[in-house]
Design a protein around this motif. Structure first.
Motif, PDB file in Angstrom:
ATOM      1  N   LEU A 102     -56.087  -7.798  23.663  1.00 10.14           N
ATOM      2  CA  LEU A 102     -54.893  -8.001  24.472  1.00 10.14           C
ATOM      3  C   LEU A 102     -55.217  -7.849  25.948  1.00 10.14           C
ATOM      4  N   THR A 103     -54.687  -8.767  26.747  1.00  9.55           N
ATOM      5  CA  THR A 103     -54.773  -8.699  28.202  1.00  9.55           C
ATOM      6  C   THR A 103     -53.363  -8.862  28.743  1.00  9.55           C
ATOM      7  N   VAL A 104     -53.055  -8.152  29.829  1.00 12.12           N
ATOM      8  CA  VAL A 104     -51.725  -8.256  30.432  1.00 12.12           C
ATOM      9  C   VAL A 104     -51.876  -8.415  31.939  1.00 12.12           C
ATOM     10  N   GLY A 105     -50.784  -8.796  32.583  1.00  6.93           N
ATOM     11  CA  GLY A 105     -50.781  -8.963  34.027  1.00  6.93           C
ATOM     12  C   GLY A 105     -50.230  -7.747  34.746  1.00  6.93           C
ATOM     13  N   ILE A 106     -50.761  -7.510  35.950  1.00 11.26           N
ATOM     14  CA  ILE A 106     -50.218  -6.497  36.864  1.00 11.26           C
ATOM     15  C   ILE A 106     -50.193  -7.117  38.260  1.00 11.26           C
ATOM     16  N   ASP A 107     -49.314  -6.606  39.133  1.00 13.20           N
ATOM     17  CA  ASP A 107     -49.368  -7.071  40.512  1.00 13.20           C
ATOM     18  C   ASP A 107     -49.048  -5.958  41.516  1.00 13.20           C
ATOM     19  N   SER A 108     -49.239  -4.704  41.079  1.00 15.31           N
ATOM     20  CA  SER A 108     -49.044  -3.586  42.007  1.00 15.31           C
ATOM     21  C   SER A 108     -49.797  -2.368  41.505  1.00 15.31           C
ATOM     22  N   ALA A 109     -50.169  -1.496  42.446  1.00 12.71           N
ATOM     23  CA  ALA A 109     -50.803  -0.234  42.077  1.00 12.71           C
ATOM     24  C   ALA A 109     -49.829   0.652  41.307  1.00 12.71           C
ATOM     25  N   THR A 110     -48.558   0.635  41.712  1.00 13.31           N
ATOM     26  CA  THR A 110     -47.549   1.433  41.017  1.00 13.31           C
ATOM     27  C   THR A 110     -47.392   0.968  39.578  1.00 13.31           C
ATOM     28  N   GLY A 111     -47.352  -0.349  39.394  1.00 17.94           N
ATOM     29  CA  GLY A 111     -47.254  -0.888  38.039  1.00 17.94           C
ATOM     30  C   GLY A 111     -48.455  -0.523  37.189  1.00 17.94           C
ATOM     31  N   ALA A 112     -49.644  -0.496  37.796  1.00 15.81           N
ATOM     32  CA  ALA A 112     -50.854  -0.133  37.054  1.00 15.81           C
ATOM     33  C   ALA A 112     -50.793   1.319  36.593  1.00 15.81           C
ATOM     34  N   ARG A 113     -50.359   2.218  37.472  1.00 15.42           N
ATOM     35  CA  ARG A 113     -50.264   3.634  37.089  1.00 15.42           C
ATOM     36  C   ARG A 113     -49.193   3.847  36.024  1.00 15.42           C
ATOM     37  N   GLN A 114     -48.081   3.148  36.151  1.00 12.41           N
ATOM     38  CA  GLN A 114     -47.030   3.230  35.144  1.00 12.41           C
ATOM     39  C   GLN A 114     -47.539   2.727  33.801  1.00 12.41           C
ATOM     40  N   PHE A 115     -48.324   1.673  33.846  1.00 14.04           N
ATOM     41  CA  PHE A 115     -48.900   1.095  32.633  1.00 14.04           C
ATOM     42  C   PHE A 115     -49.782   2.127  31.923  1.00 14.04           C
ATOM     43  N   VAL A 116     -50.678   2.759  32.661  1.00 11.07           N
ATOM     44  CA  VAL A 116     -51.586   3.727  32.052  1.00 11.07           C
ATOM     45  C   VAL A 116     -50.816   4.905  31.466  1.00 11.07           C
ATOM     46  N   GLU A 117     -49.783   5.346  32.166  1.00 10.55           N
ATOM     47  CA  GLU A 117     -49.001   6.493  31.684  1.00 10.55           C
ATOM     48  C   GLU A 117     -48.427   6.242  30.298  1.00 10.55           C
ATOM     49  N   HIS A 118     -47.971   5.019  30.042  1.00  6.80           N
ATOM     50  CA  HIS A 118     -47.251   4.755  28.796  1.00  6.80           C
ATOM     51  C   HIS A 118     -48.048   3.922  27.780  1.00  6.80           C
ATOM     52  N   ALA A 119     -49.021   3.142  28.239  1.00  8.78           N
ATOM     53  CA  ALA A 119     -49.748   2.268  27.308  1.00  8.78           C
ATOM     54  C   ALA A 119     -51.217   2.634  27.167  1.00  8.78           C
ATOM     55  N   GLY A 120     -51.714   3.556  28.008  1.00  8.75           N
ATOM     56  CA  GLY A 120     -53.106   3.936  27.912  1.00  8.75           C
ATOM     57  C   GLY A 120     -54.029   2.967  28.636  1.00  8.75           C
ATOM     58  N   THR A 121     -55.313   3.076  28.338  1.00  7.63           N
ATOM     59  CA  THR A 121     -56.325   2.310  29.078  1.00  7.63           C
ATOM     60  C   THR A 121     -57.127   1.360  28.196  1.00  7.63           C
ATOM     61  N   ALA A 122     -56.681   1.119  26.978  1.00  5.21           N
ATOM     62  CA  ALA A 122     -57.460   0.283  26.057  1.00  5.21           C
ATOM     63  C   ALA A 122     -57.142  -1.205  26.189  1.00  5.21           C
ATOM     64  N   ILE A 123     -56.290  -1.552  27.147  1.00  5.54           N
ATOM     65  CA  ILE A 123     -55.840  -2.931  27.306  1.00  5.54           C
ATOM     66  C   ILE A 123     -56.382  -3.482  28.616  1.00  5.54           C
ATOM     67  N   GLY A 124     -56.944  -4.676  28.587  1.00  2.00           N
ATOM     68  CA  GLY A 124     -57.454  -5.300  29.787  1.00  2.00           C
ATOM     69  C   GLY A 124     -56.337  -5.836  30.661  1.00  2.00           C
ATOM     70  N   VAL A 125     -56.597  -5.945  31.969  1.00  2.00           N
ATOM     71  CA  VAL A 125     -55.591  -6.459  32.881  1.00  2.00           C
ATOM     72  C   VAL A 125     -56.186  -7.532  33.786  1.00  2.00           C
ATOM     73  N   LEU A 126     -55.319  -8.457  34.197  1.00  6.05           N
ATOM     74  CA  LEU A 126     -55.607  -9.415  35.253  1.00  6.05           C
ATOM     75  C   LEU A 126     -54.612  -9.179  36.376  1.00  6.05           C
ATOM     76  N   VAL A 127     -55.083  -9.250  37.605  1.00 11.22           N
ATOM     77  CA  VAL A 127     -54.206  -9.100  38.762  1.00 11.22           C
ATOM     78  C   VAL A 127     -53.573 -10.447  39.074  1.00 11.22           C
ATOM     79  N   GLU A 128     -52.238 -10.482  39.141  1.00 12.40           N
ATOM     80  CA  GLU A 128     -51.576 -11.739  39.467  1.00 12.40           C
ATOM     81  C   GLU A 128     -51.517 -11.943  40.973  1.00 12.40           C
ATOM     82  N   ILE A 129     -51.818 -13.171  41.392  1.00 15.02           N
ATOM     83  CA  ILE A 129     -51.727 -13.521  42.800  1.00 15.02           C
ATOM     84  C   ILE A 129     -50.700 -14.642  42.977  1.00 15.02           C
ATOM     85  N   ASP A 130     -50.141 -14.696  44.149  1.00 18.00           N
ATOM     86  CA  ASP A 130     -49.179 -15.741  44.513  1.00 18.00           C
ATOM     87  C   ASP A 130     -49.950 -16.875  45.179  1.00 18.00           C
TER      88      ASP A 130
END
Length: 353
Positions: A102-130
């Motif tokens: 599983l890979t998911v998108g993030i576009d903020s440092a706050t969102g990344a920290r929130q993600f780790v708090e509730h979903a852990g670190t076993a999921i890959g992420v891609l940074v979304e750009i405009d």
């Protein structure tokens, strides 16, 4: 065609397979991986056809779509949207990691920290750009900052992604594709400057996917290409011979140049871009226009008397935005010529969470 009731969504299986093969070949010829967006079809049978043609995995819009496709046996999924993860959604994401890559998108440092708090670190992420759509995503030059914050939070940062949604306008696909290419190059450089090598550089839309614009992208994520729709027709991204999905409808009222069909917004979807010439098109009748939709009926201006249908006749409507039409249906009826072949369940219908 032997169908008892209308409206019904028909999929021409031969055109569908041709569209799938054409996109797969186009991506492969440019050295790009293909990860089609399954929010268009929401159907496991079509997803398997895409993988069989060489797609590396599927893109989905929501966690619930990911859950459905995981249940159907798909094991490499990307949720292409920056998620805000609470405890409940985090538990669902953790459960998915036991079954899929599983890979998911993030576009903020706050969102990344929130993600780790509730979903852990076993999921890959891609940074979304405009890259010009101005919906979600950070400026390309800021991608490295967000990626660094995500890595510091413990996440596996796999690269960057974008959606050139501004390609959905007349005469826009070529310029949007070039803006996307520039944005992806800048974002990849931003990650490298932060000491992170992007292994995935992902983009694409159906209007731009076939354009051979020089790019650093490694992956394309078009969705609508499998079916085509009236928007794609008006953008000249497809021809009528590429339209695989239509809504079969019956003429229930007729007067002068106006007919009314039994397929309204609850069958076709209500989308109409500002530049669109109507609420859909009629297959084989380029001069007919759907001028109004109610919930269960479509009003059609049909100026050509020699081809104007009569009460009880059936016509095939090309929806403006096929993704919305599919999400309103329980099943897709596949046909070959005039013969019904199979009925495919819209498995991820209504998966909005």
């Amino acid at each position: 065609m032997d169908l008892d009731t209308t409206p019904a969504l028909l999929v021409d299986r031969d055109i569908l397979d041709r569209n799938i093969a054409r996109m797969a070949q186009s991506a492969a010829s440019r050295g790009l991986s293909l990860r089609p967006h399954a929010k268009t079809h929401k159907c496991s049978e079509i997803g398997r056809r895409q993988l069989g043609a060489g797609a590396r995995g599927l893109t989905v819009a929501t966690v619930s779509e990911a859950e459905v496709f995981a249940d159907e046996g798909f094991d490499d999924l990307f949720v292409a949207y920056p998620l805000w993860v609470d405890a409940a959604r985090g538990a669902r994401l953790r459960a998915l990691t036991d079954r899929v890559r599983l890979t998911v998108g993030i576009d903020s440092a706050t969102g990344a920290r929130q993600f780790v708090e509730h979903a852990g670190t076993a999921i890959g992420v891609l940074v979304e750009i405009d890259s010009g759509h101005h919906r979600t995503g950070v400026l390309p030059e800021q991608a490295g900052t967000v990626a660094s914050a995500a890595r510091e939070a413990g996440l596996d940062v796999r690269g960057v992604f974008t959606f050139p949604g501004h390609s959905y306008a007349p005469d826009a696909p070529d310029s949007a594709a070039r803006e996307e290419a520039d944005a992806l190059a800048a974002a990849a450089a931003s990650l490298r400057a932060a000491g992170i090598e992007p292994t995935v550089i992902s983009g694409g839309s159906s209007p731009t996917a076939h354009l051979d614009v020089p790019t650093v992208a490694t992956e394309l994520r078009p969705g609508v290409y499998v079916f085509g729709d009236a928007q794609q027709l008006e953008l000249d991204a497809v021809s009528e011979s590429d339209i695989a999905l239509t809504a079969l409808a019956t003429v229930v009222s007729a007067r002068d140049e106006v007919i009314v069909l039994d397929a309204g917004s609850k069958a076709l979807g209500a989308d109409r871009a500002a530049w669109a010439t109507g609420y859909g098109r009629i297959l084989g009748e380029p001069d007919a226009r759907i001028t109004a939709l109610s919930e269960h009926h479509a009003t059609v201006q049909w100026p050509e008397a020699s081809t104007r249908p009569q009460l009880g006749d059936r016509v095939r409507v090309i929806p403006n935005h096929v993704c919305n039409a599919v999400n309103l249906a329980d099943e897709l009826i596949t046909v070959s010529g005039d013969a019904v072949v199979e009925r495919w369940k819209v498995a991820a219908r209504g998966c909005n969470t």
